[in-house]
Design a protein around this motif. Structure first.
Motif, PDB file in Angstrom:
ATOM      1  N   PRO A 279      20.564  17.574 -17.103  1.00 40.22           N
ATOM      2  CA  PRO A 279      21.014  17.318 -15.730  1.00 40.22           C
ATOM      3  C   PRO A 279      19.865  16.879 -14.832  1.00 40.22           C
ATOM      4  CG  PRO A 279      20.809  19.680 -16.124  1.00 40.22           C
ATOM      5  CD  PRO A 279      20.561  19.009 -17.443  1.00 40.22           C
ATOM      6  N   GLU A 280      20.204  16.277 -13.706  1.00 39.93           N
ATOM      7  CA  GLU A 280      19.207  16.011 -12.679  1.00 39.93           C
ATOM      8  C   GLU A 280      18.916  17.308 -11.952  1.00 39.93           C
ATOM      9  OE1 GLU A 280      19.453  12.563 -10.032  1.00 39.93           O
ATOM     10  OE2 GLU A 280      20.823  11.683 -11.484  1.00 39.93           O
ATOM     11  N   ARG A 281      17.655  17.500 -11.565  1.00 39.87           N
ATOM     12  CA  ARG A 281      17.248  18.752 -10.932  1.00 39.87           C
ATOM     13  C   ARG A 281      16.817  18.514  -9.495  1.00 39.87           C
ATOM     14  NH1 ARG A 281      14.100  20.599 -16.392  1.00 39.87           N
ATOM     15  NH2 ARG A 281      13.361  18.463 -16.287  1.00 39.87           N
ATOM     16  N   PHE A 282      17.192  19.451  -8.629  1.00 41.70           N
ATOM     17  CA  PHE A 282      16.865  19.326  -7.203  1.00 41.70           C
ATOM     18  C   PHE A 282      16.316  20.658  -6.704  1.00 41.70           C
ATOM     19  CE2 PHE A 282      20.298  16.511  -8.318  1.00 41.70           C
ATOM     20  CZ  PHE A 282      19.972  15.307  -7.704  1.00 41.70           C
ATOM     21  N   GLY A 283      15.070  20.645  -6.229  1.00 46.19           N
ATOM     22  CA  GLY A 283      14.473  21.886  -5.724  1.00 46.19           C
ATOM     23  C   GLY A 283      15.076  22.278  -4.383  1.00 46.19           C
ATOM     24  N   THR A 284      15.144  23.596  -4.120  1.00 43.64           N
ATOM     25  CA  THR A 284      15.607  24.071  -2.804  1.00 43.64           C
ATOM     26  C   THR A 284      14.775  25.281  -2.403  1.00 43.64           C
ATOM     27  OG1 THR A 284      17.155  25.799  -3.529  1.00 43.64           O
ATOM     28  CG2 THR A 284      18.007  23.543  -3.436  1.00 43.64           C
ATOM     29  N   ASP A 285      14.943  25.679  -1.157  1.00 44.59           N
ATOM     30  CA  ASP A 285      14.283  26.878  -0.648  1.00 44.59           C
ATOM     31  C   ASP A 285      15.312  28.006  -0.483  1.00 44.59           C
ATOM     32  OD1 ASP A 285      11.983  28.237   0.104  1.00 44.59           O
ATOM     33  OD2 ASP A 285      12.230  27.762   2.233  1.00 44.59           O
ATOM     34  N   ALA A 286      16.427  27.911  -1.223  1.00 45.41           N
ATOM     35  CA  ALA A 286      17.415  29.005  -1.221  1.00 45.41           C
ATOM     36  C   ALA A 286      16.987  30.002  -2.298  1.00 45.41           C
ATOM     37  CB  ALA A 286      18.801  28.454  -1.520  1.00 45.41           C
ATOM     38  N   TRP A 287      16.845  31.269  -1.909  1.00 44.17           N
ATOM     39  CA  TRP A 287      16.294  32.281  -2.825  1.00 44.17           C
ATOM     40  C   TRP A 287      17.357  33.251  -3.301  1.00 44.17           C
ATOM     41  CZ3 TRP A 287      10.890  33.318  -3.953  1.00 44.17           C
ATOM     42  CH2 TRP A 287      10.024  32.344  -3.420  1.00 44.17           C
ATOM     43  N   LEU A 288      17.198  33.685  -4.545  1.00 43.42           N
ATOM     44  CA  LEU A 288      18.035  34.753  -5.084  1.00 43.42           C
ATOM     45  C   LEU A 288      17.109  35.899  -5.467  1.00 43.42           C
ATOM     46  CD1 LEU A 288      20.849  35.723  -6.031  1.00 43.42           C
ATOM     47  CD2 LEU A 288      20.327  34.728  -8.266  1.00 43.42           C
ATOM     48  N   LYS A 289      17.588  37.124  -5.133  1.00 43.74           N
ATOM     49  CA  LYS A 289      16.754  38.298  -5.405  1.00 43.74           C
ATOM     50  C   LYS A 289      17.571  39.313  -6.180  1.00 43.74           C
ATOM     51  CE  LYS A 289      14.736  41.829  -2.346  1.00 43.74           C
ATOM     52  NZ  LYS A 289      14.166  41.849  -0.976  1.00 43.74           N
ATOM     53  N   ILE A 290      17.003  39.875  -7.244  1.00 42.46           N
ATOM     54  CA  ILE A 290      17.657  40.980  -7.955  1.00 42.46           C
ATOM     55  C   ILE A 290      16.759  42.204  -7.771  1.00 42.46           C
ATOM     56  CG2 ILE A 290      18.596  41.819 -10.141  1.00 42.46           C
ATOM     57  CD1 ILE A 290      18.812  38.960 -11.109  1.00 42.46           C
ATOM     58  N   SER A 291      17.325  43.227  -7.091  1.00 37.50           N
ATOM     59  CA  SER A 291      16.514  44.410  -6.812  1.00 37.50           C
ATOM     60  C   SER A 291      16.836  45.520  -7.810  1.00 37.50           C
ATOM     61  CB  SER A 291      16.757  44.875  -5.375  1.00 37.50           C
ATOM     62  OG  SER A 291      18.137  44.844  -5.100  1.00 37.50           O
ATOM     63  N   ASN A 292      15.994  46.531  -7.837  1.00 44.85           N
ATOM     64  CA  ASN A 292      16.160  47.682  -8.741  1.00 44.85           C
ATOM     65  C   ASN A 292      16.285  47.260 -10.205  1.00 44.85           C
ATOM     66  OD1 ASN A 292      16.185  49.513  -6.547  1.00 44.85           O
ATOM     67  ND2 ASN A 292      18.298  48.880  -6.139  1.00 44.85           N
ATOM     68  N   TRP A 400      24.068  30.929   0.920  1.00 46.80           N
ATOM     69  CA  TRP A 400      22.776  30.413   0.453  1.00 46.80           C
ATOM     70  C   TRP A 400      21.876  29.928   1.584  1.00 46.80           C
ATOM     71  CZ3 TRP A 400      22.056  32.186  -4.172  1.00 46.80           C
ATOM     72  CH2 TRP A 400      23.143  32.303  -5.054  1.00 46.80           C
ATOM     73  N   PRO A 401      21.542  30.806   2.537  1.00 50.56           N
ATOM     74  CA  PRO A 401      20.597  30.400   3.584  1.00 50.56           C
ATOM     75  C   PRO A 401      19.223  30.125   2.973  1.00 50.56           C
ATOM     76  CG  PRO A 401      20.958  32.776   3.645  1.00 50.56           C
ATOM     77  CD  PRO A 401      21.926  32.223   2.636  1.00 50.56           C
ATOM     78  N   GLU A 402      18.447  29.297   3.635  1.00 44.92           N
ATOM     79  CA  GLU A 402      17.134  28.940   3.099  1.00 44.92           C
ATOM     80  C   GLU A 402      16.039  29.823   3.669  1.00 44.92           C
ATOM     81  OE1 GLU A 402      16.505  24.802   3.794  1.00 44.92           O
ATOM     82  OE2 GLU A 402      17.609  24.301   1.978  1.00 44.92           O
ATOM     83  N   GLY A 403      15.003  29.985   2.905  1.00 43.36           N
ATOM     84  CA  GLY A 403      13.808  30.670   3.394  1.00 43.36           C
ATOM     85  C   GLY A 403      13.551  31.977   2.679  1.00 43.36           C
ATOM     86  N   TYR A 404      12.277  32.285   2.546  1.00 43.03           N
ATOM     87  CA  TYR A 404      11.812  33.484   1.851  1.00 43.03           C
ATOM     88  C   TYR A 404      12.384  34.737   2.520  1.00 43.03           C
ATOM     89  CZ  TYR A 404       8.390  36.505  -0.477  1.00 43.03           C
ATOM     90  OH  TYR A 404       7.793  37.468  -1.240  1.00 43.03           O
ATOM     91  N   GLY A 405      12.591  34.663   3.831  1.00 44.84           N
ATOM     92  CA  GLY A 405      13.066  35.832   4.566  1.00 44.84           C
ATOM     93  C   GLY A 405      14.582  35.999   4.536  1.00 44.84           C
ATOM     94  N   LYS A 406      15.300  35.065   3.899  1.00 42.75           N
ATOM     95  CA  LYS A 406      16.777  35.126   3.948  1.00 42.75           C
ATOM     96  C   LYS A 406      17.390  35.058   2.556  1.00 42.75           C
ATOM     97  CE  LYS A 406      17.105  32.723   8.361  1.00 42.75           C
ATOM     98  NZ  LYS A 406      17.487  31.439   8.946  1.00 42.75           N
ATOM     99  N   MET A 407      16.892  35.897   1.680  1.00 45.12           N
ATOM    100  CA  MET A 407      17.356  35.804   0.291  1.00 45.12           C
ATOM    101  C   MET A 407      18.763  36.353   0.104  1.00 45.12           C
ATOM    102  SD  MET A 407      14.034  36.850  -1.872  1.00 45.12           S
ATOM    103  CE  MET A 407      12.397  36.350  -1.317  1.00 45.12           C
ATOM    104  N   THR A 408      19.477  35.738  -0.834  1.00 49.16           N
ATOM    105  CA  THR A 408      20.739  36.304  -1.298  1.00 49.16           C
ATOM    106  C   THR A 408      20.363  37.403  -2.300  1.00 49.16           C
ATOM    107  OG1 THR A 408      21.912  34.225  -1.010  1.00 49.16           O
ATOM    108  CG2 THR A 408      22.846  35.785  -2.598  1.00 49.16           C
ATOM    109  N   GLU A 409      20.921  38.600  -2.090  1.00 49.12           N
ATOM    110  CA  GLU A 409      20.441  39.735  -2.880  1.00 49.12           C
ATOM    111  C   GLU A 409      21.558  40.365  -3.716  1.00 49.12           C
ATOM    112  OE1 GLU A 409      18.278  42.543  -0.529  1.00 49.12           O
ATOM    113  OE2 GLU A 409      18.121  43.995  -2.167  1.00 49.12           O
ATOM    114  N   VAL A 410      21.222  40.747  -4.958  1.00 43.96           N
ATOM    115  CA  VAL A 410      22.135  41.552  -5.780  1.00 43.96           C
ATOM    116  C   VAL A 410      21.367  42.734  -6.348  1.00 43.96           C
ATOM    117  CG1 VAL A 410      24.132  40.614  -6.976  1.00 43.96           C
ATOM    118  CG2 VAL A 410      21.922  39.559  -7.362  1.00 43.96           C
TER     119      VAL A 410
END
Ligand code: HEC
Ligand code: HEC
Length: 417
Positions: A279-292, A400-410
């Motif tokens: 596939p074609e790849r596109f970088g973004t600043d949308a972050w995903l975080k997995i805690s614990n 999917w907000p952008e930025g290090y401070g606005k991660m989507t978290e699970v």
């Protein structure tokens, strides 16, 4: 009246004959104008776009007669309309390009064009050359590489490859390395301009800078500083940014290997070319975080694939719409990274992300997690995580907000098999 016209015709005929006799022979034109191109150590105008595999010299032989027949037999000379000859069109290909590189090349191209135009015209007038028997195909002068390789080894293809590899992964580096950013200015003060290798003008400018730098080692791609710094194999002011065989390393390595093979003219046949079906790849600043994260994941490479909902099928799509990977921070029980969006080559989605800003629409998504348990990518950088490494999945809802401070978290506890 009749006599007068007869005399005029005779007169014109005479002038014509005199001119043809005075004009240099095809052999003389070849000697004076084509051979110097053949023998010149300088690059031809073709190199402006063709990095390897084809060159004007490929079409020239030491003998003027054989060169003419070789071009004629390949359909590159139009005997009746010499100015429409295909070899002239190839030389003119750079004419429409108005980039600085093209302008530098303009003089070389003009010299080549005028030389070939004059020589072809004089040859096409010569009945001996026009009617000479065909050359044996083995005697013809032509590029050695097949057309697939000629197509691959072009500047525009290289930029395409760079955009889909290094540039798509830039979010792993750009915070510190993008020319002019606040972080970057700080580092430039400390380490100098070399830290600003990611250019504000975009992929083309960055590629051009990297090609002129010493960061890529075409003789030993694996040893390129562009790989060794983020691997932490040599001291890196930004710390360890690649794990061997992770998506960032893979993308950079793919590009560097391909670039090295291209400029060294190492692709001999179509089968040698890298497979570009992915596939074609596109970088973004949308972050995903997995805690614990559980102890079993500690300090291991974890990859996450994100799947969108297909309302027509009332099911998850079969191909991921985004992916990312990173080594888990064991002590902090934390995994987090920015997403790379994926779209089938040439698809409507790929076109839209090419034209605008790549982003995921808000909604529900399926997240599948893979944990590298056998250390394969470290041994073989081409190894990919698969069913054996599956660690579980979960659904989530995000805009999917952008930025290090606005991660989507699970929470990792929700990731189940
Ligand atoms: C401005 C860029 C540029 C320059 C300069 C240029 N080419 Fe090309 N060349 C291309 C592109 C783009 C294509 C693909 C064209 C297409 O697909 O229609 C191509 C295609 C070709 C092909 C055909 C391969 C195929 O795809 O079928 C040959 C052969 C070729 N070029 C030879 C040359 C030679 C010889 C020169 C120098 C005399 C030259 N080119 C100069 C851009 C360039
Ligand atoms: C947290 C900041 C930071 C991040 C993120 C970062 N770097 Fe760096 N990098 C630095 C600093 C500071 C230097 C200058 C000191 C040095 O040479 O190690 C540097 C130097 C480099 C150099 C040497 C440049 C030269 O011309 O000497 C390369 C190559 C490099 N980094 C590659 C990368 C890549 C590739 C990534 C992303 C995968 C990356 N870096 C991510 C901070 C960072």
């Amino acid at each position: 009246m009749k006599n007068k016209f007869g005399a005029l015709a005779l007169c014109l005929l005479t002038i014509g004959t005199v001119r043809a006799e005075d004009a240099p022979t095809p052999a003389q034109v070849f000697e004076k104008r084509i051979l110097p191109i053949f023998k010149s150590p300088n690059p031809s105008s073709c190199t402006q776009c063709h990095l390897a595999a084809v060159d004007l010299k490929n079409y020239i032989l030491p003998s003027h007669e054989k060169t003419f027949l070789s071009l004629r037999d390949q359909g590159l000379i139009d005997l009746d309309n010499p100015e429409k000859s295909k070899i002239l069109q190839l030389i003119q290909m750079g004419e429409s390009d108005k980039s600085p590189a093209a302008l530098i090349n303009a003089k070389v191209r003009q010299t080549e064009y005028e030389a070939f135009a004059e020589w072809i015209k004089s040859g096409a007038r010569d009945p001996k050359l026009r009617n000479a028997p065909k050359l044996e195909p083995s005697e013809r002068a032509a590029p050695k590489r097949p057309v697939e390789v000629i197509r691959h080894d072009r500047e525009d293809r290289l930029l395409e490859s760079f955009t889909n590899t290094v540039w798509a992964m830039r979010f792993r580096c750009m915070g510190c390395h993008t020319e002019g950013s606040v972080e970057n200015q700080k580092y430039v003060k400390e380490f100098g301009d070399r830290v600003a290798w990611m250019k504000a003008d975009g992929p083309e400018a960055t590629l051009s800078y990297l090609r002129s730098s010493k960061l890529i080692n075409v003789n030993d791609p694996e040893m390129s500083t562009l790989l060794r710094k983020p691997l932490g194999a040599v001291k890196h002011g930004g710390g360890v940014k690649f794990a061997p065989g992770d998506q960032g390393y893979k993308a950079f390595r793919e590009f560097i290997d391909d670039y090295a093979k291209t400029v060294r003219d190492q692709y001999a046949k179509a089968d040698d070319l890298p497979n570009r079906d992915g596939p074609e790849r596109f970088g973004t600043d949308a972050w995903l975080k997995i805690s614990n994260t559980p102890p079993a994941w500690a300090d291991r490479l974890v990859q996450v694939n994100v799947y969108a909902w297909d309302a027509n099928k009332s099911d998850w799509r079969t191909e991921p719409i985004a992916s990312t990977d990173r080594v888990v921070w064991g002590k902090g029980k934390l995994w987090q990274h920015s997403l790379t969006l994926l779209a089938a080559k040439g698809s409507e989605q790929a076109k839209a992300w090419d034209a605008g800003k790549p982003a995921l629409p808000g909604g529900k998504y399926l997240v599948k997690v893979y944990m590298e348990s056998k250390g394969r990518p470290a041994k073989d950088w081409k190894a990919v995580l698969g069913p054996d490494d599956y660690a579980g999945q979960t659904e989530l809802e995000s805009s999917w907000p952008e930025g290090y401070g606005k991660m989507t978290e699970v929470d990792a506890a929700k990731v189940r098999k």
